[in-house]
Design a protein around this motif. Structure first.
Motif, mmCIF file in Angstrom:
data_model
loop_
_atom_site.group_PDB
_atom_site.id
_atom_site.type_symbol
_atom_site.label_atom_id
_atom_site.label_comp_id
_atom_site.label_asym_id
_atom_site.label_seq_id
_atom_site.Cartn_x
_atom_site.Cartn_y
_atom_site.Cartn_z
ATOM 1 N N TYR A 1 0.789 -1.234 0.050
ATOM 2 C CA TYR A 1 -0.001 -0.139 0.108
ATOM 3 C C TYR A 1 0.918 1.145 0.149
ATOM 4 O O TYR A 1 1.866 1.292 0.650
ATOM 5 N N VAL A 2 0.489 2.264 -0.643
ATOM 6 C CA VAL A 2 1.265 3.509 -0.717
ATOM 7 C C VAL A 2 0.129 4.564 -0.836
ATOM 8 O O VAL A 2 -0.705 4.642 -1.579
ATOM 9 N N LYS A 3 0.452 5.576 -0.321
ATOM 10 C CA LYS A 3 -0.300 6.976 0.148
ATOM 11 C C LYS A 3 0.584 8.028 -0.410
ATOM 12 O O LYS A 3 1.631 8.126 0.108
ATOM 13 N N ILE A 4 0.078 8.932 -1.413
ATOM 14 C CA ILE A 4 0.600 9.975 -1.778
ATOM 15 C C ILE A 4 -0.268 11.116 -1.291
ATOM 16 O O ILE A 4 -1.423 11.301 -1.826
ATOM 17 N N VAL A 5 0.431 12.094 -0.696
ATOM 18 C CA VAL A 5 -0.275 13.347 -0.067
ATOM 19 C C VAL A 5 0.158 14.644 -0.353
ATOM 20 O O VAL A 5 1.446 14.521 0.037
ATOM 21 N N PRO A 6 -0.627 15.477 -1.044
ATOM 22 C CA PRO A 6 -0.177 16.729 -1.267
ATOM 23 C C PRO A 6 0.100 17.504 0.152
ATOM 24 O O PRO A 6 -0.908 17.233 1.034
ATOM 25 N N ARG A 7 1.070 18.469 0.347
ATOM 26 C CA ARG A 7 1.241 18.740 1.342
ATOM 27 C C ARG A 7 1.085 20.348 1.417
ATOM 28 O O ARG A 7 1.468 21.107 0.583
ATOM 29 N N PHE A 8 0.243 20.971 2.304
ATOM 30 C CA PHE A 8 0.098 22.404 2.509
ATOM 31 C C PHE A 8 -0.228 22.740 3.994
ATOM 32 O O PHE A 8 -0.192 21.604 4.708
ATOM 33 N N LEU A 9 -0.686 23.727 4.225
ATOM 34 C CA LEU A 9 -0.941 24.038 5.681
ATOM 35 C C LEU A 9 -1.983 22.936 6.412
ATOM 36 O O LEU A 9 -3.184 22.765 5.545
ATOM 37 N N THR A 10 -1.793 22.299 7.283
ATOM 38 C CA THR A 10 -2.735 21.306 7.884
ATOM 39 C C THR A 10 -4.017 21.981 8.460
ATOM 40 O O THR A 10 -4.106 23.168 9.000
ATOM 41 N N ASN A 11 -4.983 21.585 7.900
ATOM 42 C CA ASN A 11 -6.656 22.180 8.497
ATOM 43 C C ASN A 11 -6.355 22.089 9.865
ATOM 44 O O ASN A 11 -6.158 21.166 10.534
ATOM 45 N N PRO A 12 -6.866 23.290 10.500
ATOM 46 C CA PRO A 12 -6.928 23.377 12.110
ATOM 47 C C PRO A 12 -8.028 22.325 12.788
ATOM 48 O O PRO A 12 -7.575 22.055 13.814
ATOM 49 N N LEU A 13 -8.773 22.068 12.053
ATOM 50 C CA LEU A 13 -9.723 20.812 12.835
ATOM 51 C C LEU A 13 -9.151 19.550 13.109
ATOM 52 O O LEU A 13 -9.252 18.925 14.028
ATOM 53 N N TYR A 14 -8.066 19.292 12.421
ATOM 54 C CA TYR A 14 -7.322 18.066 12.398
ATOM 55 C C TYR A 14 -6.348 18.403 13.612
ATOM 56 O O TYR A 14 -5.838 17.707 14.376
ATOM 57 N N VAL A 15 -5.459 19.762 13.476
ATOM 58 C CA VAL A 15 -4.739 20.074 14.530
ATOM 59 C C VAL A 15 -5.093 20.134 15.740
ATOM 60 O O VAL A 15 -4.724 19.801 16.944
ATOM 61 N N GLY A 16 -6.298 20.619 16.099
ATOM 62 C CA GLY A 16 -6.783 20.601 17.344
ATOM 63 C C GLY A 16 -7.704 19.613 17.738
ATOM 64 O O GLY A 16 -7.845 19.295 19.123
ATOM 65 N N TYR A 17 -8.549 18.921 16.837
ATOM 66 C CA TYR A 17 -9.345 17.869 17.171
ATOM 67 C C TYR A 17 -9.209 16.404 16.619
ATOM 68 O O TYR A 17 -9.906 15.437 16.823
ATOM 69 N N MET A 18 -8.157 16.469 15.600
ATOM 70 C CA MET A 18 -7.727 15.252 14.779
ATOM 71 C C MET A 18 -9.061 14.916 13.901
ATOM 72 O O MET A 18 -9.185 13.777 13.948
ATOM 73 N N ILE A 19 -9.594 15.693 13.388
ATOM 74 C CA ILE A 19 -10.934 15.699 12.588
ATOM 75 C C ILE A 19 -10.364 15.720 11.065
ATOM 76 O O ILE A 19 -10.057 16.867 10.608
ATOM 77 N N PRO A 20 -10.233 14.940 10.020
ATOM 78 C CA PRO A 20 -9.938 14.829 8.967
ATOM 79 C C PRO A 20 -11.072 15.504 8.165
ATOM 80 O O PRO A 20 -12.267 15.321 8.374
ATOM 81 N N GLN A 21 -10.848 16.168 6.937
ATOM 82 C CA GLN A 21 -11.895 16.714 6.141
ATOM 83 C C GLN A 21 -11.683 16.078 4.682
ATOM 84 O O GLN A 21 -10.482 15.906 4.350
ATOM 85 N N THR A 22 -12.799 15.895 4.044
ATOM 86 C CA THR A 22 -12.755 15.663 2.739
ATOM 87 C C THR A 22 -13.375 16.733 1.797
ATOM 88 O O THR A 22 -14.169 17.590 2.516
ATOM 89 N N ALA A 23 -13.413 16.698 0.591
ATOM 90 C CA ALA A 23 -13.907 17.708 -0.335
ATOM 91 C C ALA A 23 -15.021 17.528 -0.658
ATOM 92 O O ALA A 23 -15.644 16.194 -0.381
ATOM 93 N N ASN A 24 -15.917 18.182 -0.910
ATOM 94 C CA ASN A 24 -17.510 18.236 -1.684
ATOM 95 C C ASN A 24 -17.376 17.401 -2.753
ATOM 96 O O ASN A 24 -16.334 17.016 -3.405
ATOM 97 N N GLU A 25 -18.549 16.628 -3.106
ATOM 98 C CA GLU A 25 -18.493 15.409 -3.820
ATOM 99 C C GLU A 25 -18.281 16.201 -5.397
ATOM 100 O O GLU A 25 -17.589 15.586 -6.081
ATOM 101 N N GLY A 26 -18.772 17.380 -5.802
ATOM 102 C CA GLY A 26 -18.456 18.084 -7.189
ATOM 103 C C GLY A 26 -17.045 18.055 -7.250
ATOM 104 O O GLY A 26 -16.546 17.854 -8.415
ATOM 105 N N HIS A 27 -16.444 18.866 -6.310
ATOM 106 C CA HIS A 27 -14.881 19.103 -6.228
ATOM 107 C C HIS A 27 -13.997 17.659 -6.389
ATOM 108 O O HIS A 27 -13.078 17.646 -7.285
#
Length: 269
Positions: A221-247
């Protein structure tokens, strides 16, 4: 059985870390990976690839090694000659499995950084293999983190976009179930990496590649992740986010086109 949270953290020696050379953020001219004759604790050399112990072992209870991938300080994995990329990944997988076989670590991680936001400090292309004495990443990384919305399926290979990402938004997973397909698999890795830094929906110059194995599962298994500023909900609450369906669908469509173009090229040996 309740997990001990203190076994799920790694202690980083900041006093040692601040002495590390940094050619990513400080634009230092001296690159220790180019100064091959002065490298210490070299474990194995194969062509231009060098496996050695990390000269700055900042992580407690870990054995830190790295692979200098090439003698080209400005090289980039997504632009390697296809045959060389396969050779380099084979070498990395071999050393990763070799450390796993030592049976002295709870788990062994294999990953690479690219770019300003990726967490690396040396611009020269390299991968890292780290044996963790007290932490098993399988406690926190699950198979569902590597599953998701289909992007591509071919014999022995699956590419998907995480439906339940580890950190959030766009994490592309590649799954190899037939070792004979490794050359094409690596080519897809190069295409996805190139996509992340050249065709991504946001301006992005950084990404990480992470490798995983799971007990009683022969797949890679390989995961490739683009990196930019980490979303604050993950930093503070460990809540990952996903994009809306259209995007998300537009992202998948663009990546599918990039991979389809690669699939139509002559088979890579």
């Amino acid at each position: 059985m309740e997990q001990n949270p203190f076994t799920h953290t790694l202690e980083y020696n900041l006093d040692l870390g601040k002495t590390k050379p940094d050619t990513v953020h400080r634009h230092e001219k001296y690159c220790p990976f180019c100064d091959v004759k002065n490298l210490k604790n070299v474990l194995e050399t194969r062509g231009h690839m060098i496996w050695l112990e990390n000269a700055f072992p900042v992580l407690k209870d870990c054995w830190q090694t790295l692979i200098i991938e090439t003698d080209d300080c400005d090289g980039e994995f997504s632009e390697y000659d296809p045959a060389y990329a396969v050779e380099m990944i084979r070498f990395g997988l071999e050393k990763w499995h070799q450390v796993q076989a030592m049976d002295r670590f709870r788990s062994v991680v294999f990953y690479r950084n690219h770019g300003y936001m990726s967490g690396g400090t040396i611009h020269h292309p390299h991968s890292q293999i780290v044996g963790l004495e007290k932490y098993d990443y399988h406690d926190d990384v699950k198979l569902y983190h590597l599953q998701g919305h289909p992007v591509l399926q071919s014999p022995g290979i699956e590419v998907n976009l995480s439906a339940r990402p580890i950190i959030g938004f766009y994490e592309v997973n590649l799954i190899l179930s037939d070792d004979a397909q490794l050359p094409l698999f690596v080519h897809y890795m190069q295409i996805v990496s190139h996509f992340m830094i050249h065709d991504f929906v946001w301006h992005n110059e950084s990404y990480n590649i992470f490798f995983y194995t799971f007990p009683d599962d022969p797949k890679l298994y390989v995961k490739i992740v683009p990196r930019f500023l980490t979303n604050p909900l993950y930093v503070g609450y460990m809540i990952p986010q996903t994009a809306n369906e259209g995007h998300r669908n537009r992202f998948i469509e663009r990546l599918q086109k990039a991979l389809a173009a690669a699939s139509n090229q002559p088979e890579r040996k």
